[in-house]
Design an enzyme around this catalytic site. Sequence first.
Site, PDB file in Angstrom:
ATOM      1  CG  LEU A  94      -1.956  -1.138   1.273  1.00 42.11           C
ATOM      2  CD1 LEU A  94      -2.782  -1.042   2.559  1.00 42.11           C
ATOM      3  CD2 LEU A  94      -2.866  -1.134   0.069  1.00 42.11           C
ATOM      4  CB  CYS A  95       4.097   2.049   0.013  1.00 46.82           C
ATOM      5  SG  CYS A  95       4.906   0.478  -0.390  1.00 46.82           S
ATOM      6  N   GLY A  96       2.380   2.432  -3.219  1.00 52.67           N
ATOM      7  CA  GLY A  96       2.684   2.741  -4.611  1.00 52.67           C
ATOM      8  C   GLY A  96       3.781   1.850  -5.166  1.00 52.67           C
TER       9      GLY A  96
END
Length: 292
Positions: free
Chosen positions: A90-92
């Site tokens: 969930l951090c690109g």
Amino acid sequence: MASLKDMRVRIASTKATQKITKAMQMVAASKLRRAQTAAEAARPYADKMGAVIGNIASAAAGSPGAPALLAGTGRDQVHLLLVCTGERGLCGAFNSAIVRLAREHALSLLGQGKEVKFFCVGRKGYEQLRRLFERQIVEHIDLRAVRQLGFVNAEDIAKKVLARFDASEFDVCTLFYSQFKSVIAQVPTAQQVIPLVVETPAGNGGPATAYEYEPEEDEILTSLLPRNLAVQVFRALLENNASFYGAQMSAMDNATRNAGEMIRKQTLVYNRTRQAMITKELIEIISGAEAV
């Protein structure tokens, strides 16, 4: 066409997702400040350590007793890639960008006939690399249980790497991590740490200053080089930590905005569908009244 009930459930679900992404964005923003401060504080120490070793190494250049961490093994056949990534997603593109750089480097080495091994720090990098290089992964360290990164974590990694180097398991070690620039900019970086690449200090045109060392340069380097490896790994872990929260903050902000846009579109479709159904019912009522 979906019923009005299904549309209401979908809108409520999207709103709940938006609340979660907004909360994650705020948490990442609060943790980023501390992580950024730690990363920036480690940079001068790591840079100064490199400068000190550079000065001593230049004096020990050509010495037959130079440590292997500086002089190397004399071969360039087996490469260990020390890949540091995050434990969560969930951090690109934060994790995938580091893995992509390591993968390209590995494929380039394999194309030259070299042997490649992987030392993975972080769950996400390990999961991605094992799809293509499962047999080449020699060690994996999971830091999910670590609440706050400390120098002891970097020392543990450095000791494992040095043990493999002392056992002649590899000739060259390259460290991969993401250097923190800003919330929207994290730069995947590759840094050769074994044998150490010493940058010659830029001269100012004057005569070079001569130093006398006690004990001898080789003896100083023997104790200083392992310490430097731990320092560079610690710096990479701190840079990664700040980069992770910066990337997560940016990714969750984009997700929150996208959820808001999706809610707007879903609400518009819901209102149009509801209006069409009301209009249809009115037409049916009026038609029935006229028939009577």
